[in-house]
Design a protein around this motif. Structure first.
Motif, PDB file in Angstrom:
ATOM      1  N   GLY A  77       4.036   1.647  -4.449  1.00 48.05           N
ATOM      2  CA  GLY A  77       4.514   1.461  -3.369  1.00 48.05           C
ATOM      3  C   GLY A  77       4.199   0.233  -2.363  1.00 48.05           C
TER       4      GLY A  77
ATOM      5  N   ARG B  94       5.989   4.139 -13.014  1.00 44.19           N
ATOM      6  CA  ARG B  94       5.236   5.111 -13.821  1.00 44.19           C
ATOM      7  C   ARG B  94       5.859   5.287 -15.224  1.00 44.19           C
TER       8      ARG B  94
ATOM      9  N   ALA C 210      10.757   5.468  -3.988  1.00 44.48           N
ATOM     10  CA  ALA C 210      10.590   6.375  -4.834  1.00 44.48           C
ATOM     11  C   ALA C 210      11.121   5.929  -6.315  1.00 44.48           C
TER      12      ALA C 210
ATOM     13  N   PRO D  35       1.300   5.596  -7.778  1.00 43.04           N
ATOM     14  CA  PRO D  35       2.105   5.701  -6.627  1.00 43.04           C
ATOM     15  C   PRO D  35       1.697   4.545  -5.485  1.00 43.04           C
ATOM     16  N   ARG D  36       0.715   4.736  -5.114  1.00 45.50           N
ATOM     17  CA  ARG D  36       0.046   3.814  -3.880  1.00 45.50           C
ATOM     18  C   ARG D  36       0.269   2.338  -4.271  1.00 45.50           C
TER      19      ARG D  36
ATOM     20  N   ILE E 242       8.547   3.241  -7.730  1.00 41.23           N
ATOM     21  CA  ILE E 242       7.694   4.274  -8.295  1.00 41.23           C
ATOM     22  C   ILE E 242       7.720   4.704  -9.522  1.00 41.23           C
TER      23      ILE E 242
END
Length: 175
Positions: A91, A19, A12, A87-88, A15
């Motif tokens: 990750g 972002r 998290a 996010p994918r 990510i």
């Protein structure tokens, strides 16, 4: 001002950093200038082609404007799609980069930063940093436009303000 934290970045955290980096690129002056230049160039080109074909300047200009708006709508869809997939993708990158799954010690003082982990000991003077940005989730310290160190804010606790003040006093440009 000095501080030190030891942490292991979570998926998290990674990510969140990616972002912030993505959104920072979209808000950069360079991106905005390129999009305005592209839009104006497309508008002029379509207007000139339309005018050379039918001799109507106003209708050609309107068609040119509609072409630019359509192009930007398409670009918006691509940018939005990338934001949704971020996010994918981030990750997956986190899963591949095993070195960030281990604890790291991050420390700072008026001379720069130091990162210590199982795989290395890196010192970076503040003059090595190109830019920085801080959000509610993460602090990014950029070594260039694409490579940055990140520190999740939740691991800093009360030292967060100290780090930000130290970066400011060091003269690293914000954003």
């Amino acid at each position: 001002m000095t501080g030190s934290v030891t942490f292991t970045a979570s998926k998290a955290d990674y990510i969140a950093a990616m972002r912030v980096h993505y959104l920072r690129q979209l808000r950069s002056r360079k991106f905005v200038v390129r999009m305005v230049t592209l839009g104006l160039g497309l508008w002029v080109a379509v207007t000139l082609v339309g005018f050379s074909l039918d001799g109507e300047l106003i209708s050609s200009a309107v068609i040119g404007l509609l072409s630019v708006m359509s192009g930007f709508a398409g670009l918006g869809i691509v940018i939005g799609g990338n934001a949704l997939l971020l996010p994918r993708r981030a990750g997956r990158l986190y899963d591949q980069q095993k070195s960030i799954h281990r604890p790291s010690q991050f420390s700072w003082d008026e001379t720069g930063t130091r990162w210590i982990s199982e795989t290395g000991d890196v010192r970076s003077p503040w003059t090595d940093y190109h830019r920085w940005t801080a959000t509610k989730d993460v602090i990014l310290l950029y070594l260039n436009d694409q490579f940055m160190h990140f520190v999740p804010r939740h691991v800093l606790g009360t030292a967060c303000d100290d780090l930000i003040e130290t970066v400011r006093e060091a003269g690293v440009l914000p954003r």
